[in-house]
Every structure is written in C-alpha cells, then in structure tokens.
Motif scaffolding. Structure first.
Motif, PDB file in Angstrom:
ATOM      1  N   LYS A 120       1.065  -1.065   0.108  1.00 45.97           N
ATOM      2  CA  LYS A 120       0.249  -0.127  -0.043  1.00 45.97           C
ATOM      3  C   LYS A 120       1.259   1.102  -0.369  1.00 45.97           C
ATOM      4  O   LYS A 120       0.860   2.218   1.319  1.00 45.97           O
ATOM      5  CB  LYS A 120      -0.801  -0.222   0.992  1.00 45.97           C
ATOM      6  CG  LYS A 120      -0.590  -0.584   2.614  1.00 45.97           C
ATOM      7  CD  LYS A 120      -1.927  -0.045   3.391  1.00 45.97           C
ATOM      8  CE  LYS A 120      -1.222   1.342   4.310  1.00 45.97           C
ATOM      9  NZ  LYS A 120      -2.350   1.509   5.064  1.00 45.97           N
TER      10      LYS A 120
ATOM     11  N   HIS B 296       1.260   4.239  -1.075  1.00 46.70           N
ATOM     12  CA  HIS B 296       0.644   5.348  -0.974  1.00 46.70           C
ATOM     13  C   HIS B 296       1.186   5.898   1.308  1.00 46.70           C
ATOM     14  O   HIS B 296       1.034   7.052   1.324  1.00 46.70           O
ATOM     15  CB  HIS B 296      -0.897   5.702  -1.099  1.00 46.70           C
ATOM     16  CG  HIS B 296      -1.860   4.640   0.157  1.00 46.70           C
ATOM     17  ND1 HIS B 296      -2.077   3.116  -0.487  1.00 46.70           N
ATOM     18  CD2 HIS B 296      -2.477   5.096   1.449  1.00 46.70           C
ATOM     19  CE1 HIS B 296      -2.773   2.713   0.147  1.00 46.70           C
ATOM     20  NE2 HIS B 296      -2.690   3.558   1.142  1.00 46.70           N
TER      21      HIS B 296
ATOM     22  N   LEU C 123      -1.777   0.531  -6.269  1.00 52.56           N
ATOM     23  CA  LEU C 123      -2.545  -0.794  -5.177  1.00 52.56           C
ATOM     24  C   LEU C 123      -2.624  -2.116  -5.977  1.00 52.56           C
ATOM     25  O   LEU C 123      -2.869  -2.567  -7.177  1.00 52.56           O
ATOM     26  CB  LEU C 123      -3.997  -0.148  -4.273  1.00 52.56           C
ATOM     27  CG  LEU C 123      -3.840   0.442  -3.941  1.00 52.56           C
ATOM     28  CD1 LEU C 123      -4.393   1.236  -3.749  1.00 52.56           C
ATOM     29  CD2 LEU C 123      -2.185  -0.003  -2.455  1.00 52.56           C
TER      30      LEU C 123
ATOM     31  N   GLY D 241      -2.679  -3.442   2.147  1.00 49.92           N
ATOM     32  CA  GLY D 241      -4.362  -2.792   3.219  1.00 49.92           C
ATOM     33  C   GLY D 241      -5.001  -3.697   2.933  1.00 49.92           C
ATOM     34  O   GLY D 241      -5.260  -4.475   1.577  1.00 49.92           O
TER      35      GLY D 241
ATOM     36  N   GLY E 131      -8.371  -2.293   1.401  1.00 47.70           N
ATOM     37  CA  GLY E 131      -9.017  -2.081   0.045  1.00 47.70           C
ATOM     38  C   GLY E 131      -8.108  -2.406  -0.426  1.00 47.70           C
ATOM     39  O   GLY E 131      -8.792  -2.068  -1.449  1.00 47.70           O
ATOM     40  N   GLU E 132      -6.463  -2.054  -0.724  1.00 42.35           N
ATOM     41  CA  GLU E 132      -5.550  -2.346  -1.669  1.00 42.35           C
ATOM     42  C   GLU E 132      -5.953  -4.555  -1.619  1.00 42.35           C
ATOM     43  O   GLU E 132      -6.378  -5.056  -3.046  1.00 42.35           O
ATOM     44  CB  GLU E 132      -4.492  -2.394  -0.649  1.00 42.35           C
ATOM     45  CG  GLU E 132      -3.614  -2.972  -2.210  1.00 42.35           C
ATOM     46  CD  GLU E 132      -2.544  -3.412  -1.771  1.00 42.35           C
ATOM     47  OE1 GLU E 132      -1.757  -3.115  -0.792  1.00 42.35           O
ATOM     48  OE2 GLU E 132      -1.543  -3.854  -2.522  1.00 42.35           O
TER      49      GLU E 132
ATOM     50  N   GLU F 297      -8.112  -5.227  -4.973  1.00 48.13           N
ATOM     51  CA  GLU F 297      -7.220  -5.782  -5.816  1.00 48.13           C
ATOM     52  C   GLU F 297      -7.227  -7.176  -6.442  1.00 48.13           C
ATOM     53  O   GLU F 297      -6.691  -8.008  -5.576  1.00 48.13           O
ATOM     54  CB  GLU F 297      -5.973  -5.105  -6.176  1.00 48.13           C
ATOM     55  CG  GLU F 297      -6.427  -4.166  -6.285  1.00 48.13           C
ATOM     56  CD  GLU F 297      -6.987  -3.082  -7.344  1.00 48.13           C
ATOM     57  OE1 GLU F 297      -6.355  -3.560  -8.369  1.00 48.13           O
ATOM     58  OE2 GLU F 297      -6.357  -1.713  -7.669  1.00 48.13           O
TER      59      GLU F 297
ATOM     60  N   ASP G  68      -2.952  -4.448   7.276  1.00 45.22           N
ATOM     61  CA  ASP G  68      -3.928  -3.525   7.694  1.00 45.22           C
ATOM     62  C   ASP G  68      -5.503  -3.061   7.398  1.00 45.22           C
ATOM     63  O   ASP G  68      -5.344  -2.879   6.676  1.00 45.22           O
ATOM     64  CB  ASP G  68      -2.969  -2.767   6.848  1.00 45.22           C
ATOM     65  CG  ASP G  68      -3.259  -1.277   8.185  1.00 45.22           C
ATOM     66  OD1 ASP G  68      -4.135  -0.917   8.949  1.00 45.22           O
ATOM     67  OD2 ASP G  68      -2.577   0.072   8.017  1.00 45.22           O
TER      68      ASP G  68
ATOM     69  N   ASN H  76      -7.263  -1.860   8.755  1.00 43.17           N
ATOM     70  CA  ASN H  76      -8.428  -0.697   9.046  1.00 43.17           C
ATOM     71  C   ASN H  76      -9.876  -0.576   8.730  1.00 43.17           C
ATOM     72  O   ASN H  76     -10.438   0.582   9.263  1.00 43.17           O
ATOM     73  CB  ASN H  76      -7.267   0.937   8.909  1.00 43.17           C
ATOM     74  CG  ASN H  76      -7.768   1.630   7.848  1.00 43.17           C
ATOM     75  OD1 ASN H  76      -7.672   0.728   7.012  1.00 43.17           O
ATOM     76  ND2 ASN H  76      -6.030   1.861   7.555  1.00 43.17           N
TER      77      ASN H  76
ATOM     78  N   LEU I  68     -10.902   0.938   6.276  1.00 40.39           N
ATOM     79  CA  LEU I  68     -11.553   2.237   5.350  1.00 40.39           C
ATOM     80  C   LEU I  68     -10.335   2.604   4.346  1.00 40.39           C
ATOM     81  O   LEU I  68      -9.253   1.659   4.358  1.00 40.39           O
ATOM     82  CB  LEU I  68     -11.569   3.636   5.946  1.00 40.39           C
ATOM     83  CG  LEU I  68     -11.998   3.918   6.937  1.00 40.39           C
ATOM     84  CD1 LEU I  68     -11.434   5.329   7.894  1.00 40.39           C
ATOM     85  CD2 LEU I  68     -13.638   3.428   6.617  1.00 40.39           C
TER      86      LEU I  68
ATOM     87  N   ILE J  72     -10.441   4.355   0.406  1.00 35.26           N
ATOM     88  CA  ILE J  72     -10.088   5.983  -0.086  1.00 35.26           C
ATOM     89  C   ILE J  72     -11.904   6.431  -0.254  1.00 35.26           C
ATOM     90  O   ILE J  72     -11.828   7.526   0.143  1.00 35.26           O
ATOM     91  CB  ILE J  72      -9.778   6.492  -1.436  1.00 35.26           C
ATOM     92  CG1 ILE J  72      -9.424   7.226  -1.826  1.00 35.26           C
ATOM     93  CG2 ILE J  72     -10.373   5.990  -2.307  1.00 35.26           C
ATOM     94  CD1 ILE J  72      -8.455   7.964  -3.260  1.00 35.26           C
TER      95      ILE J  72
HETATM   96  C1  LIG Z   1      -4.475   0.604  -8.540  1.00 34.09           C
HETATM   97  C2  LIG Z   1      -4.900   1.464  -7.914  1.00 34.09           C
HETATM   98  N1  LIG Z   1      -6.222   2.208  -7.408  1.00 34.09           N
HETATM   99  C3  LIG Z   1      -6.320   2.401  -7.521  1.00 34.09           C
HETATM  100  C4  LIG Z   1      -5.430   3.897  -6.472  1.00 34.09           C
HETATM  101  C5  LIG Z   1      -6.618   4.855  -5.520  1.00 34.09           C
HETATM  102  N2  LIG Z   1      -5.993   4.465  -4.388  1.00 34.09           N
HETATM  103  C6  LIG Z   1      -5.345   5.352  -3.340  1.00 34.09           C
HETATM  104  S1  LIG Z   1      -4.954   4.545  -1.784  1.00 34.09           S
HETATM  105  C7  LIG Z   1      -6.631   4.223  -2.110  1.00 34.09           C
HETATM  106  C8  LIG Z   1      -6.991   2.984  -1.082  1.00 34.09           C
HETATM  107  C9  LIG Z   1      -6.502   2.510  -0.384  1.00 34.09           C
HETATM  108  O1  LIG Z   1      -6.971   1.115   0.399  1.00 34.09           O
HETATM  109  P1  LIG Z   1      -5.810   0.911   2.070  1.00 34.09           P
HETATM  110  O2  LIG Z   1      -5.233  -0.291   0.982  1.00 34.09           O
HETATM  111  O3  LIG Z   1      -7.273   0.281   2.842  1.00 34.09           O
HETATM  112  O4  LIG Z   1      -5.715   1.976   1.903  1.00 34.09           O
HETATM  113  P2  LIG Z   1      -5.169   2.330   3.653  1.00 34.09           P
HETATM  114  O5  LIG Z   1      -7.035   2.918   4.444  1.00 34.09           O
HETATM  115  O6  LIG Z   1      -4.343   1.742   4.898  1.00 34.09           O
HETATM  116  O7  LIG Z   1      -4.831   3.677   3.343  1.00 34.09           O
HETATM  117  C10 LIG Z   1      -7.126   3.976  -3.227  1.00 34.09           C
HETATM  118  C11 LIG Z   1      -8.350   2.990  -3.529  1.00 34.09           C
HETATM  119  C12 LIG Z   1      -4.244   3.403  -6.417  1.00 34.09           C
HETATM  120  N3  LIG Z   1      -3.385   3.281  -5.819  1.00 34.09           N
HETATM  121  N4  LIG Z   1      -3.695   2.041  -7.092  1.00 34.09           N
END
Ligand SMILES: Cc1ncc(C[n+]2csc(CCOP(=O)(O)OP(=O)(O)O)c2C)c(N)n1
Length: 287
Positions: free
Chosen positions: A67, A69, A118, A146, A148-149, A152, A175, A177, A179, A181
């Motif tokens: 993850k 970001h 992701l 993640g 959310g990840e 995928e 992780d 959590n 939630l 994005i």
């Molecule tokens: C392939 C791809 N699709 C969409 C995004 C945009 N994006 C960035 S963070 C995120 C949400 C990720 O959720 P999670 O993995 O739960 O991260 P956390 O909540 O822990 O920050 C998205 C959809 C991305 N970075 N890569």
C-alpha cells in the motif's frame, strides 16, 4: 528481552514525523500511515535483519510497502533507523526530492520496491521470496498490504502463487483499518472475511491488534517458525491512530493536517520535537 517502552517511544516519533512531513508537503496520506506505525516500528527496529550503512546488502531482509501511498510511515522509519538524514523528510513530495509521494527504489536508500499502484506489491514480494530460495539466500521478505488494497484481484493471484510455491520466507501484514479512499471497505467492495479467505488460499493466519507490540511479535515469531506455507498477520488497526480528528475518517484519506491542526495533533501524540532534527524545518510546529 524486547524493550517495548523504547519501541513505543519510536512509534511516537514516527507519528510526529508523519504528521509534520505531510503538513509541510501540504499533501500525502497521514491516515493510512498512522495505522501502520507499530507494524513498521516492529519491523525496522526489531524484526528485520538490515544494515542502514549498507542498504543494498544482498542478505538483507526485504520489505515491500504494497500500500505504497503510506510512504510517509516508511520514510519516517527509514530516517529514524539511519538510512538517511532526517532533513530529507521535509522534502517529501517536492520536485526532484528522493522522497516521492510513493516509494521509489531507485531514489531512496532502504526502499526495496517501487509501489503505489495498489495490488502489485504482493506479487513483487512473492518474486523476492522465490528469488531467495533459488539464489539461495536466507533473507526473509515482509510486506504490508491494505484491506482496501485487497479488493484488487492481483492480491489473490499472488496469494495463490505464494501458497503454491510454499513461500514460508514470506510474511505479510494486512492493515485491517476497515477504510479505503471512498469509505468503508465493506461498502465499496467487501474483501471480508479476511481470515477465511487467506486460509482458503493455503496461508498460515493470525489475527491481532496491530497497535499492540506484544501481539505483533508473537505473531511474527510464529510466522518465522512456520514451514511449508506463507504467513499473513491480519492486524486490526485504526486509520489515523493517535490523532482524535483523524481516527476512523475516510474523508481524510489523502489530506494533510493544516498547520493549526498539526499543533493539536502533535500535542495529542506527545513526545518532543527531535533535538537537532530538521523535522519542523525550523518552524517549530506544535510548540
Ligand atoms: C491500482 C490503484 N487503484 C487506485 C488507487 C487509488 N488509491 C490510493 S489509496 C486507495 C485506498 C486504499 O485502501 P487501503 O489499502 O485500505 O489503504 P489505507 O486505508 O490503509 O490507507 C486507493 C483506491 C491506487 N493507488 N492504485
């Protein structure tokens, strides 16, 4: 004997650095960074076999921030562990900076994988783990994924691959959590129940409180003893952990605190501005 108080102090410092660097950058992802602080503290200050003076040491353990970001927590851990000077944190997301918004293994000492799209990092981690076996080398591979990840599809292809090849040198922290994005994961595209899915894919599974160092170490030590299959540690966490107005807020996913909010956040986190450190850039946030 592990000194958990020392690790808690380090975690507090990482939280401060995440908040300050994202406010300075006026962007970045504090929430998903703060949820993973204890996991990265445990990895970089105990579990991983690494040498900050030799970031490319072939025998080093590898870490993949799938993850991507959540780069601020990785950069904070690398700086605190001595991979580079703390001043660099204040150049997060600046043009030409080695600390880009997402990790770049060609720019930053200590970063083992470029991530941010992701779903891809876990596949990269599988390759590193299989590579260790083929070389052969004795390093372990760690990854942070993640929840959310985990919406995928590629995550589950990698999960299948790791179990098929019996990659017992691979440990994944997930992780949890709740939630992502756009809101709660179970509303966007539910990846739950996580434990049953990983088990069905052939993984050794532990479910823990991801802010509790004792539970992190118990699960990681058990994973290191597991033979014949990869391990996942599903870590229940709080997005934005430690800052009242950031906790459990999907709306703040990619939003830095304002300078005024930062002062409040740092007061809640506690600890002190790091002596001699450039974090705060001479601006002395949070005093
Ligand atoms: C392939 C791809 N699709 C969409 C995004 C945009 N994006 C960035 S963070 C995120 C949400 C990720 O959720 P999670 O993995 O739960 O991260 P956390 O909540 O822990 O920050 C998205 C959809 C991305 N970075 N890569």
């Amino acid at each position: 004997m592990r000194d958990l108080d020392r690790l808690r102090d380090i975690a507090r410092q990482l939280r401060r650095d995440i908040l300050v660097m994202t406010t300075e950058a006026r962007s970045g992802h504090p929430g998903g960074s703060l949820s993973a602080v204890e996991i990265l503290t445990a990895l970089y200050f105990d579990l991983m076999n690494i040498d900050p003076k030799d970031p490319r040491w072939p025998e080093r353990d590898r870490f993949v921030l799938s993850k991507g970001h959540a780069a601020p927590v990785l950069y904070a851990a690398l700086a605190e562990r001595g991979f580079f000077e703390r001043d660099a944190l204040m150049r997060l997301r600046k043009i030409g900076s080695m600390l880009q918004g997402h990790p770049d293994m060609l720019k930053t000492p200590g970063v083992d994988a470029s991530t941010g799209s992701l779903g891809q990092g876990l596949s990269f981690a599988c390759g590193l783990a299989l590579g260790a076996r083929l070389a052969p080398r004795s390093y372990r591979v760690w990854a942070l994924v993640g929840d959310g990840e985990s919406e995928e599809g590629q995550i589950w292809e990698a999960a299948m691959f790791a179990a098929h090849y019996g990659l017992d040198n691979l440990t994944v922290f997930q992780d949890w959590n709740g939630l992502q994005i756009d809101g709660p994961c179970d509303k966007v595209l539910s990846p739950y129940p996580l434990d049953e899915k990983w088990r069905a894919f052939g993984w050794e599974v532990a479910v823990i409180d991801g802010h509790d160092f004792a539970q992190i170490f118990q699960a990681a030590d058990a994973a290191a003893r597991t033979r014949g299959r990869p391990s996942v540690i599903i870590a229940k966490t709080v997005k934005g952990k430690g800052v009242s107005f950031m906790e459990n807020q999907a709306g703040g996913h990619g939003k830095a605190a304002s300078p005024e909010q930062l002062a409040v956040a740092l007061a809640e986190i506690g600890g002190a501005e790091k002596a001699g450190g450039a974090v705060g850039g001479g601006r002395h946030y949070g005093r």
